[in-house]
Scaffold this active site. Structure first.
Site, mmCIF file in Angstrom:
data_model
loop_
_atom_site.group_PDB
_atom_site.id
_atom_site.type_symbol
_atom_site.label_atom_id
_atom_site.label_comp_id
_atom_site.label_asym_id
_atom_site.label_seq_id
_atom_site.Cartn_x
_atom_site.Cartn_y
_atom_site.Cartn_z
ATOM 1 N N SER A 575 0.812 -1.201 0.000
ATOM 2 C CA SER A 575 0.000 0.000 0.000
ATOM 3 C C SER A 575 0.854 1.263 0.000
ATOM 4 O O SER A 575 1.638 1.493 -0.896
ATOM 5 C CB SER A 575 -0.948 -0.057 1.199
ATOM 6 O OG SER A 575 -2.017 0.812 1.040
ATOM 7 N N ASP A 661 -10.484 -3.030 -5.582
ATOM 8 C CA ASP A 661 -9.902 -2.373 -4.409
ATOM 9 C C ASP A 661 -10.414 -0.941 -4.306
ATOM 10 O O ASP A 661 -10.235 -0.139 -5.219
ATOM 11 C CB ASP A 661 -8.379 -2.373 -4.524
ATOM 12 C CG ASP A 661 -7.696 -2.126 -3.190
ATOM 13 O OD1 ASP A 661 -8.230 -1.327 -2.395
ATOM 14 O OD2 ASP A 661 -6.642 -2.727 -2.950
ATOM 15 N N HIS A 707 -6.197 -5.598 -0.507
ATOM 16 C CA HIS A 707 -4.942 -5.629 0.236
ATOM 17 C C HIS A 707 -5.191 -5.550 1.729
ATOM 18 O O HIS A 707 -4.262 -5.579 2.521
ATOM 19 C CB HIS A 707 -4.008 -4.514 -0.211
ATOM 20 C CG HIS A 707 -4.482 -3.142 0.135
ATOM 21 N ND1 HIS A 707 -5.539 -2.542 -0.480
ATOM 22 C CD2 HIS A 707 -4.028 -2.253 1.031
ATOM 23 C CE1 HIS A 707 -5.702 -1.330 0.018
ATOM 24 N NE2 HIS A 707 -4.801 -1.134 0.942
#
Length: 732
Positions: A575, A661, A707
């Site tokens: 990230s 995402d 994630h």
């Protein structure tokens, strides 16, 4: 967890908005998750991933001075532009998926072997770990494999009652995020979240001989019981929480809005003080806090303000004996302090110091009890437990085992408890349970025979001198039997954002690498929180480049000391950690041979320029505001990974991204990969040297998961693919 301090410290100290949240950015979840016993009773409300990478959305169309007859043309142009963009996105997505399908065949055999080894270690060390228990009155509550279970505290026969099942209730595939029991234990509220969405659903069960669903509330983030039948909760929309509601379960049921936050930089959640006297409405930006109190004895009264928000001051509130205990950054030095004030006079001018942290000390967590407060601290890479006795006004500091790098506090809903339970761990040491007894004033390890300490791993703590002479901590792990360390593969970890520490909890794959002779290095660069609030401040906004300088200094020191060498060195980040990882690939590619990135944030400038994205305004306190400040724009452009790609010899890069995402939009990663590939090919065509090495740039796009949260199987597959890639690139 029972009160906000745990989430608060991990969240506000890092200025992350929904913690768990790793923010775009925040994802501390690089590796495998526990296959079973995925328990969220302790609820890190700001879990590594509730925090916030701005989700993508089409920018609103702006019409300037359209003349009569041209307005329709503008609309047609807009539609054509959007359609072309969508088609390009779909073409790129399809192309990358086809490319990965071809490449993945070459990793298949190695991936299979790695998965088998990780599963073997998982079965040995973590599969049979007991789920955390939460004692409440005469009952013990816990969660396992989608079931919420209850047993009598004095029952040693193992009898349990099923209170809730995600599958039986029609929530198959969802996981339990948070659990709250009403004071009289007649109701249970739990939130459920799927892998593909950050929005949770709150289910309220009426307990009894046959538990049943009383109510289902969609889009809920946090919730607490004020009384036996009054529940407060926050609603979540587009990754933002700004409204607090109250709902009743009396004969006359109703729901009403209690609080609304008007400032888009602030995120709202609620918690209950440990003694259940107050609910706190916590409105926080990344640098500033405001807390309102709801008296649980009078839950229908309006909230009362503790202290109006003051720029740069973050604080959180607990209660004991008609006094508020306030964890805050107020005053100098700008590190956390524990202060107190009378409930009748809560303003900042009445705050009295109880305990102040030393500089370069990280407050990891805090738990309040009736007559004590326990602080978990990190100093110079070591963990400490500080016990503050309110009656004797004494402070005792206990150093925890030197192998420990991370801890998890267990739930203590009864503030009169005489024992504090927690678990210690490290990347290569499975969790071990400890208990601190207030009565005996000692620390006891629980069930030491169940999880053996890993004896073949050596831990070294180093300090690298950065460009400005600042000393940057590094934690290094390697096999004690390894010889010629300069020939061993090295995996470097970095994050450096939001004041969040690197994730140093146990991961089976890390232990596997140690057993295979790898070296693991964790670089605690500025921008993270390992040395307290100042460490974060020194690495955000106009100081972001310091984190890059720190990372470079760490890698160079490791090589100088004989820990591997560039051709055997790999870098991994998740990230927001992708900012520094991507930046060093641009500035010093010769230091690294291969890079693994998971949902990386690699286009800071374009993201921060788009204020229509739900979280871009909130992120300004971390990255700056390039729209309002040209100097800030130039500064971001100076380190932004996407904007600094150039023709040169890059390391090989493996990126895992997620199609849905919400925090790191796939479109930005697709652009980054395309630009990076072009730069590597341009460089290769210009040099034309015999045997010229062309790096592999691989993008693995997952259709499900994120994630932040993935299933055990998906997470295992990802880790195995990452390690197969690294082994192939480093030729080990």
């Amino acid at each position: 967890m029972c009160w906000t301090a745990k989430s608060f410290v991990r969240w506000l100290s890092s200025s992350v908005k929904y913690y768990p949240k790793d923010n775009h950015l925040q994802a501390l979840c690089l590796c495998t998750k526990t296959k079973l016993n995925k328990c969220h009773i302790l609820d890190w409300s700001r879990s590594p991933c509730n925090s916030a990478v701005p989700p993508g959305r089409i920018l609103s169309w702006r019409l300037f001075s359209c003349k009569e007859g041209t307005k329709d043309l503008c609309k047609r142009e807009k539609i054509a532009s959007v359609t072309a963009s969508e088609l390009l996105y779909k073409d790129l997505l399809k192309s990358e998926q086809e490319n990965w399908n071809k490449i993945s065949r070459s990793y298949k055999a190695m991936t299979k072997r790695i998965k088998e080894k990780i599963e073997e270690l998982h079965n040995k060390y973590t599969l049979h770990l007991e789920s955390p228990r939460m004692r409440f009155g005469g009952n013990v509550y816990f969660e396992e494999n989608g079931y919420i279970l209850c047993s009598k505290a004095d029952d040693d026969k193992g009898n349990v009652h099923i209170l809730f099942s995600t599958e039986d209730m029609g929530f198959s595939g969802a996981y339990i995020k948070r659990i709250r029991i009403s004071p009289d234990e007649r109701y249970l509220a739990t939130s459920l979240q799927s892998e593909n969405s950050e929005e949770a659903t709150c289910v309220i069960m009426k307990l009894g001989d046959v538990p049943f669903v009383e109510e289902v509330i969609p889009n809920v983030f946090s919730f607490e019981w004020a009384t036996n039948d009054v529940l407060y909760y926050t609603s979540q929309k587009n990754l933002k929480c700004q409204n607090v509601f109250m709902t009743t379960f009396t004969n006359e049921k109703y729901t009403k809005l209690v609080y609304t936050e008007q400032d888009a930089r602030f995120f709202v959640d609620i918690y209950c003080t440990k003694d259940r006297r107050f609910l706190t409405i916590n409105s926080n930006s990344k640098t500033t806090s405001e807390v309102w109190l709801i008296d649980c004895r009078h839950p229908f009264k309006l909230p009362v303000l503790v202290q109006a928000r003051t720029k740069g001051v973050i604080y959180h509130v607990e209660h004991r004996n008609n006094e508020l205990y306030i964890l805050t950054s107020y005053g100098e030095p700008a590190e956390y302090k524990l202060m107190k004030a009378s409930v009748a006079s809560t303003g900042m001018e009445n705050w009295q110091l109880v305990y102040a942290l030393e500089e370069k000390t990280k407050l990891i967590d805090l738990e309040m009890f009736r007559d004590h407060c326990i602080m978990f601290l990190q100093k110079a890479g070591y963990l400490y437990l500080n016990v503050i006795a309110f009656v004797s006004h004494s402070v005792q500091s206990i150093q925890l085992p030197t192998w420990a790098c991370a801890f998890e506090l267990e739930s203590h809903p009864e503030h009169a408890s005489s024992t504090c339970y927690f678990q210690l761990t490290s990347p290569v040491h499975p969790p071990r349970r400890f208990a601190y007894s207030f009565k005996e004033n000692n620390l006891i390890e629980q069930a030491a025979e169940e999880v053996p300490i890993i004896m073949n791993c050596h831990t070294t703590r180093l300090l690298a001198k950065s460009k400005d002479e600042t000393l940057v901590p590094i934690t290094v792990f390697h096999n004690v039997n390894s010889k010629e360390l300069h020939r061993k593969p090295l995996l470097v970890h970095v994050y450096g954002a939001y004041g969040i520490d690197l994730n140093m909890s146990f991961k089976e794959e890390k232990l596997m690498l140690i057993e295979e002779g790898w070296i693991l290095a964790y670089c605690h660069v500025r921008g993270g929180g390992e040395l307290g609030l100042r460490w974060h401040k020194d690495g955000c906004q106009q100081n972001k480049l310091k984190g890059l300088h720190d990372l470079k200094a760490c890698i160079m020191l490791l090589h100088e000391l004989g820990f591997s060498q560039p051709k055997y060195t790999a870098l991994t980040a998740v990230s927001a950690g992708g900012v520094l990882a991507g930046a060093i690939c641009n500035s010093d590619p010769e230091l690294i041979r291969a890079v693994v990135l998971q949902a990386p944030f690699v286009d800071v400038l374009n993201t921060m320029m788009k204020t229509h994205l739900p979280l871009s305004i909130e992120e300004q306190e971390e990255w700056g505001n390039p729209l309002a400040d040209e100097k800030c724009m130039k500064y971001i452009k100076n380190y932004c990974p996407y904007h600094n790609i150039k023709p040169q010899c890059y390391p090989s890069v493996f990126i895992t991204a997620y199609e849905n995402d919400q925090r790191v939009p796939l479109t930005g990663i697709l652009r980054y990969v395309q630009k990076l590939r072009k730069a590597t090919l341009d460089h290769a065509s210009r040099t034309r040297k015999k045997g010229n090495w062309i790096p592999n740039i691989i993008l693995d796009i997952q259709a499900s998961g994120s994630h932040c949260d993935s299933s055990w199987e998906d997470s295992l597959n990802e880790v195995a693919r990452h390690l197969a890639f690294l082994k192939k690139e480093l030729q080990v």
